[in-house]
Design a protein around this motif. Structure first.
Motif, PDB file in Angstrom:
ATOM      1  N   LEU A  50      -1.352  15.759  11.208  1.00  0.00           N
ATOM      2  CA  LEU A  50      -2.490  15.571  10.311  1.00  0.00           C
ATOM      3  C   LEU A  50      -2.107  15.932   8.871  1.00  0.00           C
ATOM      4  N   PHE A  51      -1.303  16.966   8.748  1.00  0.00           N
ATOM      5  CA  PHE A  51      -0.847  17.397   7.436  1.00  0.00           C
ATOM      6  C   PHE A  51      -0.089  16.253   6.737  1.00  0.00           C
ATOM      7  N   TYR A  52       0.726  15.559   7.502  1.00  0.00           N
ATOM      8  CA  TYR A  52       1.499  14.445   6.928  1.00  0.00           C
ATOM      9  C   TYR A  52       0.610  13.236   6.630  1.00  0.00           C
ATOM     10  N   VAL A  53      -0.410  13.051   7.445  1.00  0.00           N
ATOM     11  CA  VAL A  53      -1.373  11.974   7.165  1.00  0.00           C
ATOM     12  C   VAL A  53      -2.038  12.247   5.809  1.00  0.00           C
ATOM     13  N   LEU A  54      -2.382  13.523   5.600  1.00  0.00           N
ATOM     14  CA  LEU A  54      -3.016  13.908   4.338  1.00  0.00           C
ATOM     15  C   LEU A  54      -2.084  13.636   3.157  1.00  0.00           C
ATOM     16  N   ILE A  55      -0.808  13.956   3.337  1.00  0.00           N
ATOM     17  CA  ILE A  55       0.165  13.703   2.252  1.00  0.00           C
ATOM     18  C   ILE A  55       0.206  12.211   1.915  1.00  0.00           C
ATOM     19  N   ILE A  56       0.251  11.384   2.973  1.00  0.00           N
ATOM     20  CA  ILE A  56       0.323   9.928   2.752  1.00  0.00           C
ATOM     21  C   ILE A  56      -0.951   9.448   2.035  1.00  0.00           C
ATOM     22  N   LEU A  57      -2.094   9.978   2.478  1.00  0.00           N
ATOM     23  CA  LEU A  57      -3.358   9.580   1.846  1.00  0.00           C
ATOM     24  C   LEU A  57      -3.413  10.055   0.392  1.00  0.00           C
ATOM     25  N   LEU A  58      -2.994  11.314   0.168  1.00  0.00           N
ATOM     26  CA  LEU A  58      -2.985  11.858  -1.189  1.00  0.00           C
ATOM     27  C   LEU A  58      -2.092  11.033  -2.099  1.00  0.00           C
ATOM     28  N   ASN A  59      -0.952  10.665  -1.520  1.00  0.00           N
ATOM     29  CA  ASN A  59       0.007   9.859  -2.268  1.00  0.00           C
ATOM     30  C   ASN A  59      -0.629   8.548  -2.724  1.00  0.00           C
ATOM     31  N   GLU A  60      -1.393   7.952  -1.805  1.00  0.00           N
ATOM     32  CA  GLU A  60      -2.041   6.686  -2.131  1.00  0.00           C
ATOM     33  C   GLU A  60      -3.134   6.890  -3.183  1.00  0.00           C
ATOM     34  N   VAL A  61      -3.888   7.987  -3.013  1.00  0.00           N
ATOM     35  CA  VAL A  61      -4.948   8.293  -3.982  1.00  0.00           C
ATOM     36  C   VAL A  61      -4.313   8.479  -5.363  1.00  0.00           C
ATOM     37  N   TYR A  62      -3.210   9.201  -5.411  1.00  0.00           N
ATOM     38  CA  TYR A  62      -2.532   9.453  -6.681  1.00  0.00           C
ATOM     39  C   TYR A  62      -2.006   8.157  -7.285  1.00  0.00           C
ATOM     40  N   ARG A  63      -1.423   7.327  -6.396  1.00  0.00           N
ATOM     41  CA  ARG A  63      -0.829   6.068  -6.871  1.00  0.00           C
ATOM     42  C   ARG A  63      -1.883   5.157  -7.515  1.00  0.00           C
ATOM     43  N   SER A  64      -3.062   5.130  -6.908  1.00  0.00           N
ATOM     44  CA  SER A  64      -4.078   4.227  -7.446  1.00  0.00           C
ATOM     45  C   SER A  64      -4.899   4.863  -8.582  1.00  0.00           C
ATOM     46  N   ASN A  65      -4.771   6.201  -8.817  1.00  0.00           N
ATOM     47  CA  ASN A  65      -5.513   6.856  -9.906  1.00  0.00           C
ATOM     48  C   ASN A  65      -4.575   7.700 -10.771  1.00  0.00           C
ATOM     49  N   GLN A  66      -3.444   7.133 -11.117  1.00  0.00           N
ATOM     50  CA  GLN A  66      -2.416   7.907 -11.841  1.00  0.00           C
ATOM     51  C   GLN A  66      -2.936   8.447 -13.171  1.00  0.00           C
ATOM     52  N   GLU A  67      -3.682   7.575 -13.868  1.00  0.00           N
ATOM     53  CA  GLU A  67      -4.164   7.944 -15.198  1.00  0.00           C
ATOM     54  C   GLU A  67      -5.111   9.142 -15.126  1.00  0.00           C
ATOM     55  N   LEU A  68      -5.995   9.049 -14.126  1.00  0.00           N
ATOM     56  CA  LEU A  68      -6.992  10.103 -13.932  1.00  0.00           C
ATOM     57  C   LEU A  68      -6.311  11.449 -13.649  1.00  0.00           C
ATOM     58  N   PHE A  69      -5.284  11.410 -12.832  1.00  0.00           N
ATOM     59  CA  PHE A  69      -4.551  12.631 -12.461  1.00  0.00           C
ATOM     60  C   PHE A  69      -3.863  13.225 -13.685  1.00  0.00           C
ATOM     61  N   ARG A  70      -3.271  12.314 -14.490  1.00  0.00           N
ATOM     62  CA  ARG A  70      -2.545  12.780 -15.674  1.00  0.00           C
ATOM     63  C   ARG A  70      -3.507  13.487 -16.654  1.00  0.00           C
ATOM     64  N   GLN A  71      -4.684  12.866 -16.819  1.00  0.00           N
ATOM     65  CA  GLN A  71      -5.681  13.423 -17.754  1.00  0.00           C
ATOM     66  C   GLN A  71      -6.210  14.770 -17.264  1.00  0.00           C
ATOM     67  N   SER A  72      -6.310  14.926 -15.941  1.00  0.00           N
ATOM     68  CA  SER A  72      -6.839  16.190 -15.412  1.00  0.00           C
ATOM     69  C   SER A  72      -5.746  17.234 -15.212  1.00  0.00           C
ATOM     70  N   GLY A  73      -4.538  16.965 -15.726  1.00  0.00           N
ATOM     71  CA  GLY A  73      -3.455  17.951 -15.684  1.00  0.00           C
ATOM     72  C   GLY A  73      -2.751  18.060 -14.348  1.00  0.00           C
ATOM     73  N   LEU A  74      -2.951  17.091 -13.461  1.00  0.00           N
ATOM     74  CA  LEU A  74      -2.289  17.128 -12.154  1.00  0.00           C
ATOM     75  C   LEU A  74      -1.104  16.160 -12.073  1.00  0.00           C
ATOM     76  N   GLY A  75      -0.642  15.732 -13.219  1.00  0.00           N
ATOM     77  CA  GLY A  75       0.467  14.771 -13.250  1.00  0.00           C
ATOM     78  C   GLY A  75       1.748  15.334 -12.668  1.00  0.00           C
ATOM     79  N   PHE A  76       1.840  16.677 -12.633  1.00  0.00           N
ATOM     80  CA  PHE A  76       3.068  17.310 -12.109  1.00  0.00           C
ATOM     81  C   PHE A  76       3.300  16.970 -10.635  1.00  0.00           C
ATOM     82  N   LEU A  77       2.219  16.516  -9.976  1.00  0.00           N
ATOM     83  CA  LEU A  77       2.354  16.206  -8.535  1.00  0.00           C
ATOM     84  C   LEU A  77       3.426  15.145  -8.264  1.00  0.00           C
TER      85      LEU A  77
END
Lengths: 294, 318
Positions: A50-77
């Motif tokens: 399940l932990f790895y499923v979450l990573i894959i999902l997070l990865n997808e969320v990040y990939r499709s909202n890169q700009e949003l993540f960068r603006q909120s200071g989470l770009g280091f991910l």
């Protein structure tokens, strides 16, 4: 007629003549599914998945909202390697899962044959049209299937999930080989472990002793491998350690680099085959003796 | 040989020799069994279990021929085992499952579908009178219940031949009688051939009409129980109407030996060192003694040789 009022009568149904080994495997899995400890161990393994499923999902969320993540200071991910979905993620998943799978296989397999011997069930089974080959195959299949369903199956499902989220055929063309690599590494983890546990179970008349024996062999072989490699300053001696040999094959499957890649791959494969063949021979010999005593 | 030879024998053994290394367990065993209930008698270590295991194909004969249902063993072991039910001597248990699940598994090993196996499991367990406890885990069962499960698993596929190795081991008297009645029912009403191995003669006598006596790996006696226990011509069971003391004195005077039994009967035999003529005249001598005592004989019959005596004779010869 209600079943409780039925009594002995002539049987006129048909009897299936093949695939009795599957009946043995099915019964083994059915028995395991009732054990609480087994359920607990499988749950831990599933949480890991399940932990790895979450990573894959997070990865997808990040990939499709890169700009949003960068603006909120989470770009280091993007820099955190553990959150990147690549072949290394699959390798790491299987490497950590191998420990859990090994524990589960020891729990499931250490009593698989020894309990049948202790409870005098062999005589009953072999008085029926069941051969020692069916029995051996059934027991091995049950453990190997169990092991693969905890390692290879989640890995393949992760790959399917990742590609489904990407919906990009180019990506699929680039990463399709993670699937066979996962199955290969999972097989290298599961098959020797399952066979060794069953061999210990066939030799011992106690489930506990069989489990301890397998642990001891793994620890002893690893210690000896490290000692030899250190003393003789040659990493090739790590081949004595079965877990390191398995890890070496995992690195090769996923094209990873590491200290263990200094071990010769051919020798590693040879060692693994030798372990499997020896364990299988021990199982066959012990089980055959139960059917053909003299 | 047991059987008339008219029908095909279920079991045929021809000069069979089985050895465990240097130890010869069966030595030149030959017999044919057509059906019915046959007892396999012998002291511990005589070779009874080895014979049964040889029939199942567990032990391979180093020489000789074994065939069941006309099929050679162990070449046709799988086909033959479809027609055999086996109840082993040792305690059998699958501790973490119920009797129903264990029997269902046994049925599936034979080749039944899951539903058929489940149905047959209930039928067989009902037949051996295992009630609701069939749903409990087998680790909670008593010895008697485990024996019943063992018998049920041997019957689940409706075999033509049932091999029972010491089926009353560890049972209390009531359980023993119930088990023997079940076995007699299998052999009688159900028409299943039974080979019952035991060292308990009453068990064999309760169930079987024929016996094979085995000792030191050899068959030392075989035949129908009523033939082996033939009436003796040198031992009579006598009861007189009255004046028993006078009758006994008359027997003493005639040189005969007598022994009072419970129930008022006397067991009368010619004295020690009696010759053939004394034995043949025994009946008339007893009549003469009754006449001399002035009484009438109410009961007079030759004593039958017991199975135990037949067994001891055979084992002594072996």
């Amino acid at each position: 007629m209600p079943i409780y009022s039925q009594t002995y009568r002539t049987y006129d149904g048909t009897l299936r003549r093949h695939f009795r080994w599957w009946t043995v495997a099915e019964q083994e899995l059915r028995l395991l599914a009732r054990a609480r400890i087994f359920k607990g161990l499988v749950l831990i393994a599933l949480l890991h998945c399940l932990f790895y499923v979450l990573i894959i999902l997070l990865n997808e969320v990040y990939r499709s909202n890169q700009e949003l993540f960068r603006q909120s200071g989470l770009g280091f991910l993007t820099q955190v390697r553990e959150f990147m979905v690549d072949e290394r993620l699959f390798y790491m998943f299987l490497r950590f899962q191998s420990g859990l799978a090994f524990l589960i296989l020891i729990y499931a397999g250490s009593g698989a044959i020894s309990n049948d011997f202790v409870n005098n069930l062999m005589e009953v089974y072999f008085a029926k049209p069941l051969t020692w080959i069916d029995y051996t195959l059934g027991k091995c299949c049950a453990l190997v299937l169990l092991g693969l369903s905890l390692t290879a199956l989640p890995a393949v499902l992760f790959l399917a999930l990742h590609n489904a989220l990407l919906a990009d055929l180019d990506q699929l063309a680039a990463n399709w080989w993670w699937g066979p690599a996962s199955v290969g590494f999972a097989s290298a983890i599961v098959v020797p472990a399952a066979l060794c546990v069953l061999a210990a179970s066939a030799l011992s008349r106690s489930q506990r002793y069989a489990a301890i024996a397998v642990f001891m062999v793994v620890i002893a072989s690893s210690t000896m491998g490290v000692l030899l490699a250190q003393m003789l300053r040659d990493p090739q001696y790590l081949i004595v350690s079965v877990p390191m040999v398995v890890n070496r094959i995992g690195l090769a499957c996923f094209r990873q680099r590491g200290y263990l890649t200094r071990i010769d791959l051919g020798l590693s494969l040879g060692m693994l085959v030798l372990v499997c063949v020896t364990a299988f021979w021990i199982i066959c010999r012990a089980v055959r003796r139960a059917e053909v005593a003299a | 040989m047991i059987g008339t030879g008219r029908r095909m024998a279920l079991i045929e053994l021809e000069d069979v020799r089985v050895a465990y290394g240097d130890l010869v367990a069966l030595d030149g065993v030959s017999c044919a069994i057509e059906g019915g209930a046959v007892g396999l008698l012998g002291p511990n270590g005589a070779g009874k279990s080895t014979l049964i295991r040889t029939l199942l194909g567990f032990n391979r004969a180093s020489s000789g021929r074994v065939s069941l249902f006309g099929k050679a063993m162990p070449r046709h072991a799988l086909e033959v085992r479809l027609g055999i039910g086996y109840m082993p001597e040792r305690e059998v248990s699958s501790p973490k499952v119920s009797a129903v699940n264990f029997l269902t598994y046994c049925g599936r090993l034979i080749g039944m579908s899951y539903l058929d196996a489940m149905e047959r499991a209930h039928e067989a367990l009902s037949y051996v009178r295992l009630g609701d406890s069939r749903y409990r885990l087998m680790e909670t069962y008593s010895t008697g219940m485990l024996q019943r499960v063992k018998l049920a698993q041997a019957l689940i596929h409706d075999p033509k031949l049932v091999l029972l190795d010491e089926p009353t081991n560890g049972l209390d008297p009531t359980g023993r009688i119930q088990m023997l009645d079940l076995i007699r029912d299998i052999a009688g009403r159900r028409g299943v051939a039974v080979l019952l191995s035991s060292h308990l003669l009453p068990d064999v006598q309760h169930v079987c009409d024929r016996v094979i006596m085995i000792n030191n790996g050899r068959i030392v006696q075989e035949g129908r129980i009523d033939e082996l226990t033939t009436p003796r011509d040198d031992l009579f069971e006598v009861r007189v109407r009255d004046r028993e003391a006078v009758f006994c004195a008359a027997l003493d005077r005639a040189g005969m030996v007598w022994k009072a039994e419970r129930g008022g009967n006397l067991i009368v035999s010619p004295g020690n060192g009696a010759g053939t003529s004394e034995i043949s005249n025994l009946k008339s001598q007893i009549s003469e003694a009754a006449r001399a005592a002035g009484t009438h004989i109410r009961h007079f019959r030759p004593v039958r040789r017991s199975l135990e005596e037949a067994f001891m004779d055979a084992v002594g010869r072996g």
